[in-house]
Design an enzyme around this catalytic site. Structure first.
Site, PDB file in Angstrom:
ATOM      1  CB  THR A 111      37.234  39.241  51.269  1.00 35.66           C
ATOM      2  OG1 THR A 111      38.137  39.638  50.236  1.00 35.66           O
ATOM      3  CG2 THR A 111      37.850  38.115  52.078  1.00 35.66           C
TER       4      THR A 111
ATOM      5  CE  LYS B 196      34.986  41.673  48.067  1.00 32.32           C
ATOM      6  NZ  LYS B 196      35.670  42.880  47.575  1.00 32.32           N
TER       7      LYS B 196
ATOM      8  N   GLY C 290      35.827  41.418  39.827  1.00 30.98           N
ATOM      9  CA  GLY C 290      34.939  41.876  40.890  1.00 30.98           C
ATOM     10  C   GLY C 290      35.226  43.304  41.327  1.00 30.98           C
TER      11      GLY C 290
ATOM     12  CG  ASP D 285      34.937  46.674  48.040  1.00 32.39           C
ATOM     13  OD1 ASP D 285      35.638  46.929  49.044  1.00 32.39           O
ATOM     14  OD2 ASP D 285      34.763  45.520  47.606  1.00 32.39           O
TER      15      ASP D 285
ATOM     16  N   GLY E  46      46.165  51.316  46.666  1.00 27.37           N
ATOM     17  CA  GLY E  46      44.796  51.080  47.130  1.00 27.37           C
ATOM     18  C   GLY E  46      44.560  51.042  48.635  1.00 27.37           C
TER      19      GLY E  46
ATOM     20  CB  SER F 244      42.085  39.502  56.077  1.00 29.21           C
ATOM     21  OG  SER F 244      41.288  40.643  56.287  1.00 29.21           O
ATOM     22  CG  LEU F 245      46.189  44.272  55.911  1.00 30.27           C
ATOM     23  CD1 LEU F 245      46.595  45.487  55.077  1.00 30.27           C
ATOM     24  CD2 LEU F 245      47.262  43.973  56.946  1.00 30.27           C
ATOM     25  CB  SER F 246      39.374  43.128  57.720  1.00 31.32           C
ATOM     26  OG  SER F 246      39.295  43.618  56.404  1.00 31.32           O
TER      27      SER F 246
HETATM   28  P1  NAP Z   1      39.271  39.161  40.018  1.00 29.05           P
HETATM   29  O1  NAP Z   1      37.789  39.229  40.038  1.00 29.05           O
HETATM   30  O2  NAP Z   1      39.968  37.856  40.081  1.00 29.05           O
HETATM   31  O3  NAP Z   1      39.726  39.941  38.666  1.00 29.05           O
HETATM   32  C1  NAP Z   1      41.074  39.992  38.309  1.00 29.05           C
HETATM   33  C2  NAP Z   1      41.267  40.933  37.130  1.00 29.05           C
HETATM   34  O4  NAP Z   1      42.679  41.061  36.926  1.00 29.05           O
HETATM   35  C3  NAP Z   1      40.675  40.420  35.811  1.00 29.05           C
HETATM   36  O5  NAP Z   1      40.252  41.514  35.048  1.00 29.05           O
HETATM   37  C4  NAP Z   1      41.900  39.741  35.150  1.00 29.05           C
HETATM   38  O6  NAP Z   1      41.831  39.703  33.753  1.00 29.05           O
HETATM   39  C5  NAP Z   1      42.984  40.702  35.568  1.00 29.05           C
HETATM   40  N1  NAP Z   1      44.331  40.132  35.575  1.00 29.05           N
HETATM   41  C6  NAP Z   1      44.871  39.269  36.461  1.00 29.05           C
HETATM   42  N2  NAP Z   1      46.170  39.018  36.154  1.00 29.05           N
HETATM   43  C7  NAP Z   1      46.449  39.751  35.046  1.00 29.05           C
HETATM   44  C8  NAP Z   1      47.609  39.915  34.251  1.00 29.05           C
HETATM   45  N3  NAP Z   1      48.747  39.292  34.545  1.00 29.05           N
HETATM   46  N4  NAP Z   1      47.548  40.749  33.198  1.00 29.05           N
HETATM   47  C9  NAP Z   1      46.402  41.395  32.875  1.00 29.05           C
HETATM   48  N5  NAP Z   1      45.260  41.275  33.589  1.00 29.05           N
HETATM   49  C10 NAP Z   1      45.285  40.467  34.671  1.00 29.05           C
HETATM   50  O7  NAP Z   1      39.920  40.011  41.200  1.00 29.05           O
HETATM   51  P2  NAP Z   1      39.265  41.307  41.924  1.00 29.05           P
HETATM   52  O8  NAP Z   1      38.408  40.898  43.041  1.00 29.05           O
HETATM   53  O9  NAP Z   1      38.707  42.173  40.838  1.00 29.05           O
HETATM   54  O10 NAP Z   1      40.567  42.000  42.571  1.00 29.05           O
HETATM   55  C11 NAP Z   1      41.520  42.631  41.737  1.00 29.05           C
HETATM   56  C12 NAP Z   1      42.566  43.341  42.590  1.00 29.05           C
HETATM   57  O11 NAP Z   1      41.978  44.430  43.289  1.00 29.05           O
HETATM   58  C13 NAP Z   1      43.224  42.460  43.655  1.00 29.05           C
HETATM   59  O12 NAP Z   1      44.605  42.727  43.629  1.00 29.05           O
HETATM   60  C14 NAP Z   1      42.608  42.928  44.952  1.00 29.05           C
HETATM   61  O13 NAP Z   1      43.499  42.790  46.061  1.00 29.05           O
HETATM   62  C15 NAP Z   1      42.380  44.410  44.647  1.00 29.05           C
HETATM   63  N6  NAP Z   1      41.317  44.994  45.466  1.00 29.05           N
HETATM   64  C16 NAP Z   1      41.652  46.008  46.303  1.00 29.05           C
HETATM   65  C17 NAP Z   1      40.691  46.592  47.096  1.00 29.05           C
HETATM   66  C18 NAP Z   1      41.066  47.716  48.017  1.00 29.05           C
HETATM   67  O14 NAP Z   1      40.352  47.944  48.997  1.00 29.05           O
HETATM   68  N7  NAP Z   1      42.135  48.431  47.733  1.00 29.05           N
HETATM   69  C19 NAP Z   1      39.348  46.160  47.033  1.00 29.05           C
HETATM   70  C20 NAP Z   1      39.029  45.114  46.161  1.00 29.05           C
HETATM   71  C21 NAP Z   1      40.033  44.535  45.374  1.00 29.05           C
HETATM   72  P3  NAP Z   1      41.119  38.464  32.994  1.00 29.05           P
HETATM   73  O15 NAP Z   1      39.655  38.783  33.001  1.00 29.05           O
HETATM   74  O16 NAP Z   1      41.710  38.476  31.648  1.00 29.05           O
HETATM   75  O17 NAP Z   1      41.452  37.229  33.773  1.00 29.05           O
END
Ligand code: NAP
Length: 282
Positions: free
Chosen positions: A67, A71, A135, A107, A252, A20-22
């Site tokens: 995180t 969440k 999420g 977020d 992001g 985590s970078l937080s």
């Molecule tokens: P999550 O709940 O595990 O959801 C993952 C999503 O990615 C699902 O829709 C999944 O599809 C899809 N996915 C994963 N691998 C894939 C692939 N190879 N091809 C196609 N779809 C794929 O994760 P999350 O919490 O939403 O986080 C998602 C990303 O957002 C992470 O990389 C996280 O670091 C980033 N994020 C960034 C911030 C920021 O502040 N910039 C904030 C929050 C999250 P399925 O439903 O088909 O499994």
């Protein structure tokens, strides 16, 4: 930074959390403002989240970021949650007021601030193509739905999850056209890319070491912008390709920064030193 008997404790609950970078972001803010506060990372196993929530009260921890994977599971252990956290179904910030725990979702606001600052995009009237239905996608949906987007297409690898997300938000935001599609449906994706003002990737594909999602970006209209929630690497394959084709595109890091800044403001009531926090995570 000197840790004393009076030092107030803030932190993050995650599993894993060592990446985590937080901590670096918040500790730089505390020390810049000369606050007697420290921010630490706690690795909490999923089955321990109830006890961990109680420990916020017991130990007098002032504020906690939440995180993956906590969440959603933290919510039943809180005393109340803000409307954006309720709509999103997820909490990433907890404030402890004398033992009363309130949950927020920064977020949502962090995403809005980042797309406006990095891409000049405002949600009102926007046509959105959102890739992913996890999420992070829920926070993006809240941001666009609460702020008057016109149309949102949710494209996900597992169509059922896109359907569920579309139906849940569709019930609450009847004026917004919300449509689920399967990521593999090439012709639907091409058509939606042609309509979109903004393409948002909320999948974890293309995080370091993983393959990127293959999207026909040449179908994007000229004025469309691209936001990738992934911030490691800084320039994801999606951002790189979108820029090569002449689109405004951003990773992001800005969302990470502004969700942190908003948490800081909820906890301290002070304006966050955003420049210092940005430098710390960069
Ligand atoms: P999550 O709940 O595990 O959801 C993952 C999503 O990615 C699902 O829709 C999944 O599809 C899809 N996915 C994963 N691998 C894939 C692939 N190879 N091809 C196609 N779809 C794929 O994760 P999350 O919490 O939403 O986080 C998602 C990303 O957002 C992470 O990389 C996280 O670091 C980033 N994020 C960034 C911030 C920021 O502040 N910039 C904030 C929050 C999250 P399925 O439903 O088909 O499994």
């Amino acid at each position: 930074m000197e840790i004393r008997a009076t030092t107030k404790i803030y932190g993050i609950f995650g599993h894993p959390v060592s990446h985590s970078l937080s901590p670096v972001m918040h500790n730089s803010a505390f020390s810049t403002l000369g606050l007697d506060c420290v921010y630490v990372a706690f690795d909490i196993a999923p089955e321990e989240i109830g006890q961990a929530a109680q420990s916020i009260r017991t130990l007098g921890i002032k504020g906690i970021n939440i995180t993956i994977p906590h969440k959603e599971s933290i919510i039943p252990h809180l005393d109340g949650i803000a409307p954006d956290a309720e709509l999103t179904g997820a909490v990433n910030t907890v404030k402890n007021d004398a033992g009363k725990l309130s949950g927020y979702n920064t977020d949502v606001g962090g995403f809005l601030k980042a797309v406006e600052e990095d891409l000049g995009i405002k949600p009102e009237g926007a046509s959105v193509l959102l890739i992913g239905a996890g999420g992070a996608a829920r926070a993006v949906m809240s941001a666009f739905c609460m702020n008057g987007a016109e149309r949102i297409c949710i494209a996900n690898r597992t169509k059922d999850k896109a359907l569920k997300l579309a139906s849940e938000f569709g019930k609450q935001f009847k004026k917004i056209k919300i449509e689920p599609v399967e990521l593999d449906d090439r012709s639907a994706i091409k058509a939606r890319l042609g309509d979109a003002d903004i393409l948002v990737n909320s999948t974890s594909a293309a995080m370091e070491g993983k393959a990127a999602i293959d999207l026909p970006l040449e179908s994007l209209k000229e004025s469309a912008a691209v936001y990738d929630l992934v911030y490691k690497p800084r320039e994801t394959p999606l951002v790189k390709e979108a820029r090569r084709l002449g689109h405004r595109a951003s990773g992001g890091l800005g969302m990470l920064l502004y969700q942190g800044a908003l948490s800081f403001e909820i906890w301290t009531g002070m304006e966050a030193p955003v420049d210092v926090m940005r430098k710390a995570i960069e």
